[in-house]
Write a protein that holds these residues in place. Structure first.
Motif, mmCIF file in Angstrom:
data_model
loop_
_atom_site.group_PDB
_atom_site.id
_atom_site.type_symbol
_atom_site.label_atom_id
_atom_site.label_comp_id
_atom_site.label_asym_id
_atom_site.label_seq_id
_atom_site.Cartn_x
_atom_site.Cartn_y
_atom_site.Cartn_z
ATOM 1 N N GLN A 83 0.857 -1.195 0.000
ATOM 2 C CA GLN A 83 0.000 0.000 0.000
ATOM 3 C C GLN A 83 0.887 1.236 0.000
ATOM 4 O O GLN A 83 1.698 1.437 0.904
ATOM 5 C CB GLN A 83 -0.931 0.004 1.213
ATOM 6 C CG GLN A 83 -1.986 1.084 1.172
ATOM 7 C CD GLN A 83 -3.038 0.886 2.253
ATOM 8 O OE1 GLN A 83 -2.708 0.715 3.420
ATOM 9 N NE2 GLN A 83 -4.303 0.891 1.860
ATOM 10 N N LYS B 8 -1.372 10.944 -9.977
ATOM 11 C CA LYS B 8 -1.616 10.609 -8.570
ATOM 12 C C LYS B 8 -3.039 10.968 -8.161
ATOM 13 O O LYS B 8 -3.694 10.230 -7.423
ATOM 14 C CB LYS B 8 -0.595 11.317 -7.671
ATOM 15 C CG LYS B 8 0.814 10.743 -7.788
ATOM 16 C CD LYS B 8 1.751 11.305 -6.743
ATOM 17 C CE LYS B 8 2.186 12.697 -7.066
ATOM 18 N NZ LYS B 8 3.242 13.174 -6.144
ATOM 19 N N SER C 266 -5.970 8.283 -7.135
ATOM 20 C CA SER C 266 -6.594 8.387 -5.814
ATOM 21 C C SER C 266 -8.115 8.455 -5.928
ATOM 22 O O SER C 266 -8.839 7.786 -5.183
ATOM 23 C CB SER C 266 -6.055 9.624 -5.089
ATOM 24 O OG SER C 266 -6.700 9.795 -3.844
ATOM 25 N N ARG D 141 -7.329 0.872 -0.914
ATOM 26 C CA ARG D 141 -6.904 2.101 -1.575
ATOM 27 C C ARG D 141 -5.391 2.119 -1.781
ATOM 28 O O ARG D 141 -4.639 1.559 -0.998
ATOM 29 C CB ARG D 141 -7.315 3.319 -0.743
ATOM 30 C CG ARG D 141 -8.817 3.508 -0.609
ATOM 31 C CD ARG D 141 -9.129 4.736 0.216
ATOM 32 N NE ARG D 141 -10.571 4.949 0.340
ATOM 33 C CZ ARG D 141 -11.120 5.972 0.972
ATOM 34 N NH1 ARG D 141 -10.342 6.878 1.540
ATOM 35 N NH2 ARG D 141 -12.433 6.095 1.040
ATOM 36 N N ASP D 142 -4.995 2.790 -2.851
ATOM 37 C CA ASP D 142 -3.579 3.069 -3.113
ATOM 38 C C ASP D 142 -2.737 1.797 -3.173
ATOM 39 O O ASP D 142 -1.638 1.726 -2.617
ATOM 40 C CB ASP D 142 -3.019 4.029 -2.059
ATOM 41 C CG ASP D 142 -3.825 5.310 -1.977
ATOM 42 O OD1 ASP D 142 -4.123 5.880 -3.039
ATOM 43 O OD2 ASP D 142 -4.165 5.738 -0.861
ATOM 44 N N ARG E 160 4.051 8.381 -3.766
ATOM 45 C CA ARG E 160 4.280 7.909 -5.135
ATOM 46 C C ARG E 160 5.233 8.888 -5.804
ATOM 47 O O ARG E 160 4.813 9.807 -6.499
ATOM 48 C CB ARG E 160 2.961 7.817 -5.901
ATOM 49 C CG ARG E 160 1.971 6.852 -5.280
ATOM 50 C CD ARG E 160 0.674 6.781 -6.037
ATOM 51 N NE ARG E 160 0.843 6.223 -7.366
ATOM 52 C CZ ARG E 160 -0.160 5.704 -8.075
ATOM 53 N NH1 ARG E 160 -1.382 5.669 -7.581
ATOM 54 N NH2 ARG E 160 0.064 5.220 -9.283
#
Length: 313
Positions: free
Chosen positions: A121, A133, A137, A153-154, A125
């Motif tokens: 995770q 990014k 997101s 997420r991510d 970045r």
């Protein structure tokens, strides 16, 4: 002895393969009580990636290569890798070194604690644009809100999965594959390993914004029917609003004798409703197109050659 297999999808990565091998092999050399292999999946590279991998295989008998007959896409390449590994634990990692191989021992430790999936995770970045990014997101947060399966997420493809999880993934036969969703769909105990994602070691990303957009569509249509529900709800809302406005125009004309509003307002309404209809016809087309692909039952990939320590199959 426990066994570990590393799957590395490759598409035109000649500039990073040597460094990837050096760093990854150094990590594997330090693993105690565990045998390891690295399986490269070449997804139709047009540069010297295959030649570099061949040279590495001659030097290290832990390495092997599956070369697909053309570029089938990363999801198909990952599926090919999962179909051809036999290990207690499997790690998926890209060759661009944005995901550090040095995290592999920590993944193995968490797997030994009982987790079937250890997914990376991203907390940062580095080396990626603000637009990329931000859109990434927003996509993950959208999927978390509307998807039928909770996708962390991510997260990317960088993860460790157990033999049980690999067997479960092999049983899923759909053609339109959104692997991040499938990794979550199978369930089993999962845990996040948080890390900062590095910039690419060399070369350029193979995903442009058009490919990312289509990738997002695959994820949305594979794991939620919300766009279809939106079409129904918006259609009912427009129909109700049109009925109320039509009743208002009729009553106003009967009571006050006013004429029906003219051409500009009529065209505005017609164009608005027409645009909405065309948009949701496109949504229906996306779902029908994917159903059409599923009914053809074509293989997800075709293998041109399988090289294992110099031996071709």
């Amino acid at each position: 002895m426990e066994s570990l297999a590393i799957i590395v999808p490759v598409y035109n990565e000649e500039s990073v393969l040597q460094e990837f091998y050096q760093r990854t092999s150094a990590v594997l050399n330090d693993l105690d009580g565990m045998s390891s292999t690295i399986l490269f999946i070449d997804d139709g590279s047009s540069d010297n990636s295959v030649d570099i991998i061949r040279d590495l295989i001659r030097k290290d008998d832990r390495l092997s290569l599956i070369r697909l007959s053309r570029n089938f896409g990363k999801e198909a390449a990952l599926t090919a890798g999962l179909d051809h590994v036999d290990a207690d634990a499997v790690i998926i990692i890209d060759a661009d070194l944005q995901d550090p191989p040095e995290l592999i021992p920590r993944m193995i430790q968490l797997w030994r604690e009982g987790y079937d999936t250890v997914y990376g995770q991203r907390t940062e970045r580095y080396g990626e644009s603000f637009v990329k990014k931000t859109t990434a997101s927003l996509f993950y947060r959208f999927m978390a809100g509307v998807g039928r399966v909770a996708i962390p997420r991510d997260t990317g493809d960088f993860r460790l999965i157990s033999r049980r999880a690999v067997n479960a993934l092999r049983s899923l036969s759909e053609s339109n594959r959104f692997m991040k969703g499938l990794f979550s769909w199978i369930g089993y105990p999962q845990v996040a390993l948080r890390y900062s994602r590095d910039p690419r070691h060399a070369g350029d990303s193979k995903f442009n914004y058009w490919k990312l957009w289509n990738f997002a569509l695959d994820g949305i249509t594979s794991f939620t029917t919300l766009p279809l529900k939106m079409a129904s709800y918006l259609g009912m809302l427009l129909a109700f609003g049109s009925f109320i406005y039509g009743a208002y125009v009729i009553i106003k004309t009967i009571v006050w004798g006013d004429p029906v509003p003219g051409y500009p307002s009529l065209m505005t309404v017609v164009l608005f409703i027409g645009g909405i209809q065309l948009m949701f016809l496109g949504v229906l087309g996306e779902y029908l197109g994917r159903m059409f692909d599923e009914t053809k039952r074509r293989p997800l990939y075709l293998i041109q050659e399988h090289i294992n320590n110099g031996a071709e199959k």
